[in-house]
Design a protein around this motif. Structure first.
Motif, PDB file in Angstrom:
ATOM      1  N   GLU A   1       0.838  -1.206   0.000  1.00  0.00           N
ATOM      2  CA  GLU A   1       0.000   0.000   0.000  1.00  0.00           C
ATOM      3  C   GLU A   1       0.868   1.250   0.000  1.00  0.00           C
ATOM      4  O   GLU A   1       0.577   2.216  -0.711  1.00  0.00           O
ATOM      5  CB  GLU A   1      -0.926  -0.006   1.216  1.00  0.00           C
ATOM      6  N   GLU A   2       1.927   1.240   0.786  1.00  0.00           N
ATOM      7  CA  GLU A   2       2.838   2.387   0.835  1.00  0.00           C
ATOM      8  C   GLU A   2       3.512   2.594  -0.518  1.00  0.00           C
ATOM      9  O   GLU A   2       3.621   3.718  -1.000  1.00  0.00           O
ATOM     10  CB  GLU A   2       3.893   2.170   1.930  1.00  0.00           C
ATOM     11  N   GLU A   3       3.951   1.506  -1.153  1.00  0.00           N
ATOM     12  CA  GLU A   3       4.580   1.613  -2.467  1.00  0.00           C
ATOM     13  C   GLU A   3       3.599   2.154  -3.501  1.00  0.00           C
ATOM     14  O   GLU A   3       3.970   2.989  -4.336  1.00  0.00           O
ATOM     15  CB  GLU A   3       5.112   0.253  -2.916  1.00  0.00           C
ATOM     16  N   ARG A   4       2.341   1.700  -3.459  1.00  0.00           N
ATOM     17  CA  ARG A   4       1.328   2.209  -4.401  1.00  0.00           C
ATOM     18  C   ARG A   4       1.064   3.688  -4.164  1.00  0.00           C
ATOM     19  O   ARG A   4       0.891   4.456  -5.114  1.00  0.00           O
ATOM     20  CB  ARG A   4       0.036   1.409  -4.265  1.00  0.00           C
ATOM     21  N   ARG A   5       1.028   4.099  -2.902  1.00  0.00           N
ATOM     22  CA  ARG A   5       0.791   5.508  -2.595  1.00  0.00           C
ATOM     23  C   ARG A   5       1.934   6.368  -3.133  1.00  0.00           C
ATOM     24  O   ARG A   5       1.701   7.401  -3.761  1.00  0.00           O
ATOM     25  CB  ARG A   5       0.660   5.704  -1.080  1.00  0.00           C
ATOM     26  N   ILE A   6       3.164   5.932  -2.924  1.00  0.00           N
ATOM     27  CA  ILE A   6       4.322   6.684  -3.413  1.00  0.00           C
ATOM     28  C   ILE A   6       4.322   6.720  -4.936  1.00  0.00           C
ATOM     29  O   ILE A   6       4.595   7.763  -5.543  1.00  0.00           O
ATOM     30  CB  ILE A   6       5.626   6.050  -2.873  1.00  0.00           C
ATOM     31  N   ALA A   7       3.993   5.589  -5.573  1.00  0.00           N
ATOM     32  CA  ALA A   7       3.946   5.547  -7.036  1.00  0.00           C
ATOM     33  C   ALA A   7       2.872   6.491  -7.576  1.00  0.00           C
ATOM     34  O   ALA A   7       3.079   7.163  -8.597  1.00  0.00           O
ATOM     35  CB  ALA A   7       3.692   4.121  -7.515  1.00  0.00           C
ATOM     36  N   ALA A   8       1.721   6.583  -6.907  1.00  0.00           N
ATOM     37  CA  ALA A   8       0.659   7.483  -7.349  1.00  0.00           C
ATOM     38  C   ALA A   8       1.108   8.938  -7.225  1.00  0.00           C
ATOM     39  O   ALA A   8       0.826   9.758  -8.118  1.00  0.00           O
ATOM     40  CB  ALA A   8      -0.605   7.244  -6.529  1.00  0.00           C
ATOM     41  N   GLU A   9       1.807   9.278  -6.139  1.00  0.00           N
ATOM     42  CA  GLU A   9       2.309  10.642  -5.981  1.00  0.00           C
ATOM     43  C   GLU A   9       3.321  10.977  -7.064  1.00  0.00           C
ATOM     44  O   GLU A   9       3.286  12.072  -7.646  1.00  0.00           O
ATOM     45  CB  GLU A   9       2.954  10.815  -4.602  1.00  0.00           C
ATOM     46  N   GLU A  10       4.221  10.052  -7.355  1.00  0.00           N
ATOM     47  CA  GLU A  10       5.218  10.286  -8.402  1.00  0.00           C
ATOM     48  C   GLU A  10       4.552  10.443  -9.762  1.00  0.00           C
ATOM     49  O   GLU A  10       4.950  11.285 -10.559  1.00  0.00           O
ATOM     50  CB  GLU A  10       6.226   9.138  -8.442  1.00  0.00           C
ATOM     51  N   LYS A  11       3.509   9.652 -10.016  1.00  0.00           N
ATOM     52  CA  LYS A  11       2.800   9.748 -11.287  1.00  0.00           C
ATOM     53  C   LYS A  11       2.121  11.103 -11.411  1.00  0.00           C
ATOM     54  O   LYS A  11       2.139  11.717 -12.490  1.00  0.00           O
ATOM     55  CB  LYS A  11       1.769   8.630 -11.415  1.00  0.00           C
ATOM     56  N   LYS A  12       1.545  11.599 -10.325  1.00  0.00           N
ATOM     57  CA  LYS A  12       0.916  12.929 -10.366  1.00  0.00           C
ATOM     58  C   LYS A  12       1.948  13.999 -10.689  1.00  0.00           C
ATOM     59  O   LYS A  12       1.704  14.894 -11.491  1.00  0.00           O
ATOM     60  CB  LYS A  12       0.246  13.241  -9.024  1.00  0.00           C
ATOM     61  N   LYS A  13       3.118  13.905 -10.060  1.00  0.00           N
ATOM     62  CA  LYS A  13       4.183  14.876 -10.320  1.00  0.00           C
ATOM     63  C   LYS A  13       4.631  14.812 -11.774  1.00  0.00           C
ATOM     64  O   LYS A  13       4.819  15.844 -12.423  1.00  0.00           O
ATOM     65  CB  LYS A  13       5.380  14.633  -9.399  1.00  0.00           C
ATOM     66  N   GLN A  14       4.803  13.612 -12.303  1.00  0.00           N
ATOM     67  CA  GLN A  14       5.234  13.450 -13.694  1.00  0.00           C
ATOM     68  C   GLN A  14       4.175  13.973 -14.654  1.00  0.00           C
ATOM     69  O   GLN A  14       4.494  14.630 -15.652  1.00  0.00           O
ATOM     70  CB  GLN A  14       5.542  11.983 -13.989  1.00  0.00           C
ATOM     71  N   ASP A  15       2.901  13.681 -14.368  1.00  0.00           N
ATOM     72  CA  ASP A  15       1.819  14.178 -15.227  1.00  0.00           C
ATOM     73  C   ASP A  15       1.780  15.704 -15.221  1.00  0.00           C
ATOM     74  O   ASP A  15       1.585  16.329 -16.269  1.00  0.00           O
ATOM     75  CB  ASP A  15       0.473  13.609 -14.780  1.00  0.00           C
ATOM     76  N   GLU A  16       1.966  16.284 -14.051  1.00  0.00           N
ATOM     77  CA  GLU A  16       1.974  17.747 -13.948  1.00  0.00           C
ATOM     78  C   GLU A  16       3.155  18.322 -14.728  1.00  0.00           C
ATOM     79  O   GLU A  16       3.010  19.322 -15.451  1.00  0.00           O
ATOM     80  CB  GLU A  16       2.044  18.167 -12.477  1.00  0.00           C
ATOM     81  N   GLN A  17       4.322  17.692 -14.613  1.00  0.00           N
ATOM     82  CA  GLN A  17       5.500  18.155 -15.349  1.00  0.00           C
ATOM     83  C   GLN A  17       5.276  18.047 -16.858  1.00  0.00           C
ATOM     84  O   GLN A  17       5.622  18.969 -17.596  1.00  0.00           O
ATOM     85  CB  GLN A  17       6.730  17.325 -14.937  1.00  0.00           C
ATOM     86  N   ARG A  18       4.679  16.962 -17.319  1.00  0.00           N
ATOM     87  CA  ARG A  18       4.381  16.801 -18.754  1.00  0.00           C
ATOM     88  C   ARG A  18       3.385  17.854 -19.228  1.00  0.00           C
ATOM     89  O   ARG A  18       3.517  18.393 -20.328  1.00  0.00           O
ATOM     90  CB  ARG A  18       3.825  15.401 -19.021  1.00  0.00           C
ATOM     91  N   ARG A  19       2.375  18.128 -18.409  1.00  0.00           N
ATOM     92  CA  ARG A  19       1.373  19.130 -18.778  1.00  0.00           C
ATOM     93  C   ARG A  19       2.026  20.500 -18.933  1.00  0.00           C
ATOM     94  O   ARG A  19       1.768  21.223 -19.897  1.00  0.00           O
ATOM     95  CB  ARG A  19       0.260  19.182 -17.721  1.00  0.00           C
ATOM     96  N   ILE A  20       2.911  20.851 -18.001  1.00  0.00           N
ATOM     97  CA  ILE A  20       3.605  22.144 -18.058  1.00  0.00           C
ATOM     98  C   ILE A  20       4.493  22.203 -19.298  1.00  0.00           C
ATOM     99  O   ILE A  20       4.508  23.222 -20.020  1.00  0.00           O
ATOM    100  CB  ILE A  20       4.416  22.380 -16.767  1.00  0.00           C
ATOM    101  N   GLU A  21       5.233  21.135 -19.577  1.00  0.00           N
ATOM    102  CA  GLU A  21       6.092  21.107 -20.760  1.00  0.00           C
ATOM    103  C   GLU A  21       5.273  21.230 -22.033  1.00  0.00           C
ATOM    104  O   GLU A  21       5.674  21.922 -22.978  1.00  0.00           O
ATOM    105  CB  GLU A  21       6.911  19.809 -20.781  1.00  0.00           C
ATOM    106  N   LYS A  22       4.134  20.576 -22.062  1.00  0.00           N
ATOM    107  CA  LYS A  22       3.262  20.651 -23.243  1.00  0.00           C
ATOM    108  C   LYS A  22       2.739  22.070 -23.436  1.00  0.00           C
ATOM    109  O   LYS A  22       2.718  22.595 -24.558  1.00  0.00           O
ATOM    110  CB  LYS A  22       2.101  19.667 -23.084  1.00  0.00           C
TER     111      LYS A  22
END
Length: 89
Positions: free
Chosen positions: A56-77
């Motif tokens: 559960e902890e690993e999934r939570r951390i992975a979800a946070e990292e995915k949100k950060k990456q998605d936000e970074q991609r959106r900004i770059e786009k």
């Protein structure tokens, strides 16, 4: 039918007497199988309870990292689109 074989009286007495101390008891194969099954289920339940919070902890951390990456991609786009839509074309 096979005729009976003569057996020494000493052998007959040893077979009838009590088993030696420390001798293995004969148990059916089912007892061994079900014991192994029960131990496997108990081990699996213990292992599952041990690993569940970690997963559960690993999934939570992975979800946070995915949100950060998605936000970074959106900004770059958005930046790429802003560069393309320049007035100076």
């Amino acid at each position: 039918m096979v005729p009976p074989v003569q057996v020494s009286p000493l052998i007959k007495v040893n077979q009838v007497s009590r088993p030696r101390p420390g001798a293995r008891l004969r148990v059916g194969p089912r007892l061994g199988r079900y014991s192994a099954l029960f131990l496997g289920v108990a081990y699996g339940a213990k292992r599952y309870n041990y690993l569940k919070p970690r997963a559960e902890e690993e999934r939570r951390i992975a979800a946070e990292e995915k949100k950060k990456q998605d936000e970074q991609r959106r900004i770059e786009k958005e930046l790429a689109e802003a560069r393309e839509d320049s007035i100076l074309k």
